[in-house]
Design an enzyme around this catalytic site. Structure first.
Site, PDB file in Angstrom:
ATOM      1  CB  SER A 164      54.063  37.700  41.664  1.00 44.55           C
ATOM      2  OG  SER A 164      54.725  38.908  41.364  1.00 44.55           O
ATOM      3  CG  HIS A 212      52.540  39.527  38.580  1.00 47.09           C
ATOM      4  ND1 HIS A 212      52.422  39.758  39.938  1.00 47.09           N
ATOM      5  CD2 HIS A 212      51.269  39.530  38.102  1.00 47.09           C
ATOM      6  CE1 HIS A 212      51.150  39.900  40.251  1.00 47.09           C
ATOM      7  NE2 HIS A 212      50.433  39.750  39.159  1.00 47.09           N
ATOM      8  CG  ASP A 227      47.132  40.199  40.713  1.00 44.79           C
ATOM      9  OD1 ASP A 227      45.902  40.390  40.739  1.00 44.79           O
ATOM     10  OD2 ASP A 227      47.763  39.905  39.678  1.00 44.79           O
TER      11      ASP A 227
END
Length: 347
Positions: free
Chosen positions: A12, A39, A130
């Site tokens: 991310s 992401h 995540d």
């Protein structure tokens, strides 16, 4: 342990730079496919071109239904979840997971189910968590769990969460991961994986019946910040997870951040409505000031009341709030699009 035949990587915030370093350190004859979720939300991404330029392996956005070929890097395209099934790539606009699409967990889950002990999962830099549940699935099915050393990560939350909940086989600085991946796909000797031990689930403590002298009536359920649907709570290993019937999913930390974001949005909207009411009442008072002075005074009083409550509500919104999710994981400004800095680099 089985020889690794597929590698999945999740990243991310800070991930673009980390992925470029990895791509630049892998050999052209790397004998396994690499699947990546960075992401990026729905933003345009030039990441395939950046990774191709950085290293010797070709990189591209995954296409729905295409066959996975060793020696290639496949990336989840903007606003699409990437999963695998029976040796093929699949894309979908399924519900966001942890406020993200593409999200890391769907890819890792599908790879765990399809490749089992032949899979290796890697969690790199990023905010929140995540990828933790997906990496746990890979670990539970006998695959290799790899985490970037949180002290080495530009944004340590994701690797820190994975290290805490998954008990990874390897926790390494970024520069050491390419060499490890080469050893895994070549079948070099390595340590056996230690399966994580799931803690027994404990009932949460009872909520206090009164807060500051006021009785707290517990709501029937907690709702989804994305769609308003009822959320079901479940525990996976040591991770608390919430799912709604639409399919949106959240770990507890992401749920807390998303819930706070929605709460602040609603409260600031209330401040705006109060300001508008104050202005409306003031205009009405001025309109009838001469003809109906008594009624005008009431409009003035209503305007003053609305403004007074707007100031009080604004003060409430801007106070410091207790954010327990930030004790180990830093909160994000916008849970639905967490890679703004990466997007700026890409574009």
């Amino acid at each position: 342990m089985a020889r690794t035949s597929i590698v999945v990587i999740g990243a991310s915030a800070g991930g673009v730079s980390a992925l470029r370093l990895l791509a630049g350190a892998l050999p052209a004859d790397f004998p396994a496919a690499i699947l990546v979720v960075q992401h990026i939300g729905a933003h345009k991404s030039e990441l395939p071109a950046l990774l191709t330029a950085a290293g010797s392996m070709p990189a591209k956005h995954a296409e729905d239904g295409e066959t996975i070929v060793p020696g290639h890097i496949y990336l989840a395209p903007p606003d699409r979840h990437l999963t695998v099934n029976d040796g093929r790539l699949h894309l979908s606009r399924g519900p966001k997971e942890n406020c993200s699409r593409p999200a890391i967990d769907p890819l890792f889950r599908s790879v765990a189910a399809n490749y089992g002990a032949k899979a290796a999962g890697v969690i790199l830099t990023g905010n929140l968590n995540d990828g933790t549940l997906g990496l746990l699935e890979i670990k539970l099915r006998g695959g290799v769990a790899i985490v970037q050393d949180p002290e080495d990560a530009a944004h340590p939350d994701m690797p820190r969460s994975a290290a805490a909940h998954v008990r990874p086989d390897y926790c390494l600085p970024l520069t050491a991961i390419p060499k490890l991946l080469v050893e895994l796909v070549n079948g070099s000797d390595r340590k056996a994986a230690a399966m994580p031990i799931s803690p027994s689930q404990q009932n949460a403590g009872a909520e206090p019946e009164k807060i500051n002298g006021n009785r707290f009536e517990r709501p029937l359920t907690v709702t989804c910040p994305e769609c308003g649907g009822a959320l079901k709570r479940r525990v996976v290993g040591s991770i608390v997870k919430f799912d709604c019937h639409i399919g949106h999913t959240y770990t507890a930390e992401v749920m807390a951040a998303a819930q706070f974001e929605e709460m602040e949005k609603v409260m600031r909207a209330a401040v705006r409505f109060l300001n508008e009411r104050a202005e409306f009442c003031l205009q009405m008072a001025e309109h009838i000031r001469t003809a109906e002075p008594v009624a005008a005074a009431e409009w003035h009083a209503a305007s003053k009341q609305a403004m007074d409550r707007a100031y009080k509500l604004r003060d409430l919104v801007e106070q410091d709030w207790i954010t327990p999710e930030s004790s180990g994981i830093a909160p994000v400004g916008n849970g639905r699009d967490r890679a703004v800095s990466d997007n700026a680099i890409e574009n």
